[in-house]
Write a protein that holds these residues in place. Sequence first.
Motif, PDB file in Angstrom:
ATOM      1  N   ASN A 181       0.833  -1.198   0.000  1.00  0.00           N
ATOM      2  CA  ASN A 181       0.000   0.000   0.000  1.00  0.00           C
ATOM      3  C   ASN A 181       0.871   1.252   0.000  1.00  0.00           C
ATOM      4  OD1 ASN A 181      -2.348  -1.609   0.227  1.00  0.00           O
ATOM      5  ND2 ASN A 181      -2.163  -1.647   2.456  1.00  0.00           N
ATOM      6  N   ASN A 182       0.247   2.362  -0.380  1.00  0.00           N
ATOM      7  CA  ASN A 182       0.959   3.649  -0.395  1.00  0.00           C
ATOM      8  C   ASN A 182       2.310   3.521  -1.103  1.00  0.00           C
ATOM      9  OD1 ASN A 182       1.483   6.345   0.110  1.00  0.00           O
ATOM     10  ND2 ASN A 182       2.268   5.965   2.180  1.00  0.00           N
ATOM     11  N   LEU A 183       2.279   2.971  -2.282  1.00  0.00           N
ATOM     12  CA  LEU A 183       3.509   2.730  -3.019  1.00  0.00           C
ATOM     13  C   LEU A 183       4.200   4.030  -3.407  1.00  0.00           C
ATOM     14  CD1 LEU A 183       2.277  -0.296  -5.101  1.00  0.00           C
ATOM     15  CD2 LEU A 183       4.358  -0.275  -3.717  1.00  0.00           C
ATOM     16  N   LYS A 184       5.523   3.970  -3.432  1.00  0.00           N
ATOM     17  CA  LYS A 184       6.349   5.126  -3.751  1.00  0.00           C
ATOM     18  C   LYS A 184       7.226   4.791  -4.961  1.00  0.00           C
ATOM     19  CE  LYS A 184       6.657   6.204   1.184  1.00  0.00           C
ATOM     20  NZ  LYS A 184       7.571   6.442   2.329  1.00  0.00           N
ATOM     21  N   PRO A 185       7.674   5.809  -5.689  1.00  0.00           N
ATOM     22  CA  PRO A 185       8.553   5.526  -6.839  1.00  0.00           C
ATOM     23  C   PRO A 185       9.780   4.700  -6.456  1.00  0.00           C
ATOM     24  CG  PRO A 185       7.763   7.767  -6.946  1.00  0.00           C
ATOM     25  CD  PRO A 185       7.296   7.231  -5.626  1.00  0.00           C
ATOM     26  N   GLU A 186      10.274   4.888  -5.248  1.00  0.00           N
ATOM     27  CA  GLU A 186      11.460   4.127  -4.827  1.00  0.00           C
ATOM     28  C   GLU A 186      11.159   2.661  -4.547  1.00  0.00           C
ATOM     29  OE1 GLU A 186      10.303   6.993  -3.540  1.00  0.00           O
ATOM     30  OE2 GLU A 186      10.553   7.040  -1.336  1.00  0.00           O
ATOM     31  N   ASP A 187       9.895   2.272  -4.599  1.00  0.00           N
ATOM     32  CA  ASP A 187       9.535   0.855  -4.493  1.00  0.00           C
ATOM     33  C   ASP A 187       9.666   0.130  -5.842  1.00  0.00           C
ATOM     34  OD1 ASP A 187       6.881   1.839  -2.306  1.00  0.00           O
ATOM     35  OD2 ASP A 187       8.786   0.912  -1.725  1.00  0.00           O
ATOM     36  N   THR A 188       9.940   0.877  -6.892  1.00  0.00           N
ATOM     37  CA  THR A 188      10.095   0.277  -8.213  1.00  0.00           C
ATOM     38  C   THR A 188      11.255  -0.714  -8.214  1.00  0.00           C
ATOM     39  OG1 THR A 188       9.175   2.176  -9.376  1.00  0.00           O
ATOM     40  CG2 THR A 188      10.652   0.743 -10.631  1.00  0.00           C
ATOM     41  N   ALA A 189      10.967  -1.950  -8.602  1.00  0.00           N
ATOM     42  CA  ALA A 189      11.975  -3.017  -8.579  1.00  0.00           C
ATOM     43  C   ALA A 189      11.363  -4.296  -9.127  1.00  0.00           C
ATOM     44  CB  ALA A 189      12.476  -3.258  -7.160  1.00  0.00           C
ATOM     45  N   VAL A 190      12.224  -5.271  -9.362  1.00  0.00           N
ATOM     46  CA  VAL A 190      11.760  -6.630  -9.581  1.00  0.00           C
ATOM     47  C   VAL A 190      11.662  -7.298  -8.216  1.00  0.00           C
ATOM     48  CG1 VAL A 190      12.246  -8.865 -10.618  1.00  0.00           C
ATOM     49  CG2 VAL A 190      12.803  -6.769 -11.866  1.00  0.00           C
ATOM     50  N   TYR A 191      10.505  -7.849  -7.927  1.00  0.00           N
ATOM     51  CA  TYR A 191      10.255  -8.483  -6.630  1.00  0.00           C
ATOM     52  C   TYR A 191      10.362  -9.999  -6.778  1.00  0.00           C
ATOM     53  CZ  TYR A 191       8.826  -4.107  -4.524  1.00  0.00           C
ATOM     54  OH  TYR A 191       8.822  -2.819  -4.020  1.00  0.00           O
ATOM     55  N   TYR A 192      11.132 -10.602  -5.884  1.00  0.00           N
ATOM     56  CA  TYR A 192      11.357 -12.036  -5.899  1.00  0.00           C
ATOM     57  C   TYR A 192      10.814 -12.661  -4.615  1.00  0.00           C
ATOM     58  CZ  TYR A 192      14.796 -10.962  -9.541  1.00  0.00           C
ATOM     59  OH  TYR A 192      15.417 -10.530 -10.683  1.00  0.00           O
ATOM     60  N   CYS A 193      10.140 -13.784  -4.764  1.00  0.00           N
ATOM     61  CA  CYS A 193       9.785 -14.552  -3.576  1.00  0.00           C
ATOM     62  C   CYS A 193      10.827 -15.644  -3.380  1.00  0.00           C
ATOM     63  CB  CYS A 193       8.378 -15.141  -3.659  1.00  0.00           C
ATOM     64  SG  CYS A 193       8.086 -16.271  -5.030  1.00  0.00           S
ATOM     65  N   ALA A 194      11.005 -16.034  -2.125  1.00  0.00           N
ATOM     66  CA  ALA A 194      12.018 -17.031  -1.790  1.00  0.00           C
ATOM     67  C   ALA A 194      11.515 -17.906  -0.664  1.00  0.00           C
ATOM     68  CB  ALA A 194      13.316 -16.338  -1.396  1.00  0.00           C
ATOM     69  N   GLY A 195      11.973 -19.140  -0.631  1.00  0.00           N
ATOM     70  CA  GLY A 195      11.566 -20.076   0.405  1.00  0.00           C
ATOM     71  C   GLY A 195      12.743 -20.840   0.974  1.00  0.00           C
ATOM     72  N   ARG A 196      12.611 -21.202   2.260  1.00  0.00           N
ATOM     73  CA  ARG A 196      13.653 -21.996   2.904  1.00  0.00           C
ATOM     74  C   ARG A 196      13.029 -22.857   3.988  1.00  0.00           C
ATOM     75  NH1 ARG A 196      16.161 -20.149   7.894  1.00  0.00           N
ATOM     76  NH2 ARG A 196      18.090 -21.129   7.152  1.00  0.00           N
ATOM     77  N   LEU A 197      13.620 -24.015   4.204  1.00  0.00           N
ATOM     78  CA  LEU A 197      13.243 -24.844   5.340  1.00  0.00           C
ATOM     79  C   LEU A 197      13.881 -24.258   6.586  1.00  0.00           C
ATOM     80  CD1 LEU A 197      13.692 -28.406   3.820  1.00  0.00           C
ATOM     81  CD2 LEU A 197      11.536 -27.351   4.510  1.00  0.00           C
ATOM     82  N   GLY A 198      13.136 -24.191   7.666  1.00  0.00           N
ATOM     83  CA  GLY A 198      13.705 -23.672   8.892  1.00  0.00           C
ATOM     84  C   GLY A 198      13.196 -22.277   9.216  1.00  0.00           C
ATOM     85  N   PRO A 199      13.846 -21.593  10.134  1.00  0.00           N
ATOM     86  CA  PRO A 199      13.386 -20.274  10.585  1.00  0.00           C
ATOM     87  C   PRO A 199      13.422 -19.251   9.453  1.00  0.00           C
ATOM     88  CG  PRO A 199      15.043 -21.171  12.067  1.00  0.00           C
ATOM     89  CD  PRO A 199      15.038 -22.047  10.858  1.00  0.00           C
ATOM     90  N   TYR A 200      12.542 -18.260   9.544  1.00  0.00           N
ATOM     91  CA  TYR A 200      12.584 -17.222   8.530  1.00  0.00           C
ATOM     92  C   TYR A 200      13.829 -16.367   8.743  1.00  0.00           C
ATOM     93  CZ  TYR A 200      10.731 -13.733  11.851  1.00  0.00           C
ATOM     94  OH  TYR A 200      10.528 -12.896  12.915  1.00  0.00           O
TER      95      TYR A 200
END
Length: 122
Positions: A83-102
């Motif tokens: 929400n309330n996105l800003k120009p500096e939020d412009t990017a390629v967004y990647y999701c990632a996963g791992r076993l164990g603690p975040y």
Amino acid sequence: VQLQASGGGLVQAGGSLTLSCAVSGRTFSNYAMAWFRQAPGKERKFVAAISWLGSATSYADSVKGRFTISRDNDKNTTYLQMNNLKPEDTAVYYCAGRLGPYSDYAADFGHWGQGTLVTVSS
């Protein structure tokens, strides 16, 4: 495990977007999930993370109060509400996963989606 990110697009400053990351191939509920982003010419940076149960979350200071990470283990999907996105939020967004603690370190994650582009116009 395969991760498929979607939901990126072009939005005006102040607008909202919701990214999704669908996971297949393993038991999704065993994986801590996170979102990272990479702006042009810059290094990949942590955005948000969520524990495998969804009981704990972590955010980069730059997105606190504007972004919300969540997950639906029945749908094998994690989300990033922005929400309330800003120009500096412009990017390629990647999701990632791992076993164990975040974690908020990219090197801790062994599974990555292909990225989805978010462009915020001023």
